[in-house]
Design a protein around this motif. Sequence first.
Motif: not given
Length: 194
Positions: A94-101
């Motif tokens: 869940w936390l990684e999705k913002q960085q990837i997005a």
Amino acid sequence: MNRNKIILIIIGILALSAFYKLNTTNQKLSSKDLKQTAQIAKLKAENKRLTTQQVTFENSSSSTTTSKNNPDKKAEQVAVKLFRTLNNWNADSWLEKQQIAAKYATDDVLTYLGGGQSVDNQTTAVKQLKQLNATSQLTESNIYFEQESTANEIKGIFIGTVKTTSSGNQTTNNIKYLFTYDTKQEKITEISTF
């Protein structure tokens, strides 16, 4: 002589009976062979059709990949990657999705879509998601573009279906967004629901 005639008649009847059974068996085998030959021909025709279909698909795939420089195609790829990233997650990712997005959208867009939380809020959210064994998956997506787009911006609509699981309960939601893709930044720069 009478006895010999009877024996010859019996032998003749047995021979005719054996011949008849062999002939019937051969006819059944011939019928099976014809059915198998028909089935083989049908399978060969189906194989030829599928091979032709595969070649057509491969040709259309290669023509799609050669149009990667098409602005609408690029906008579509970015939009799909953004919405998949934001909607395909589990508690661990869940936390990684913002960085990837962040590769596909501006900070304002990410904040609008639920990002921009403090580290404390993010940590709390992850703990809650883990306790609930929460997951999310984008199961369907469709993208449409305006026919007339400006030189630097492409306006589009994203419609998708998201399946979310939490504590064993499953919900399905439809998501709908209007978005603007900036061809210079190669990112989605504006977004709103409708």
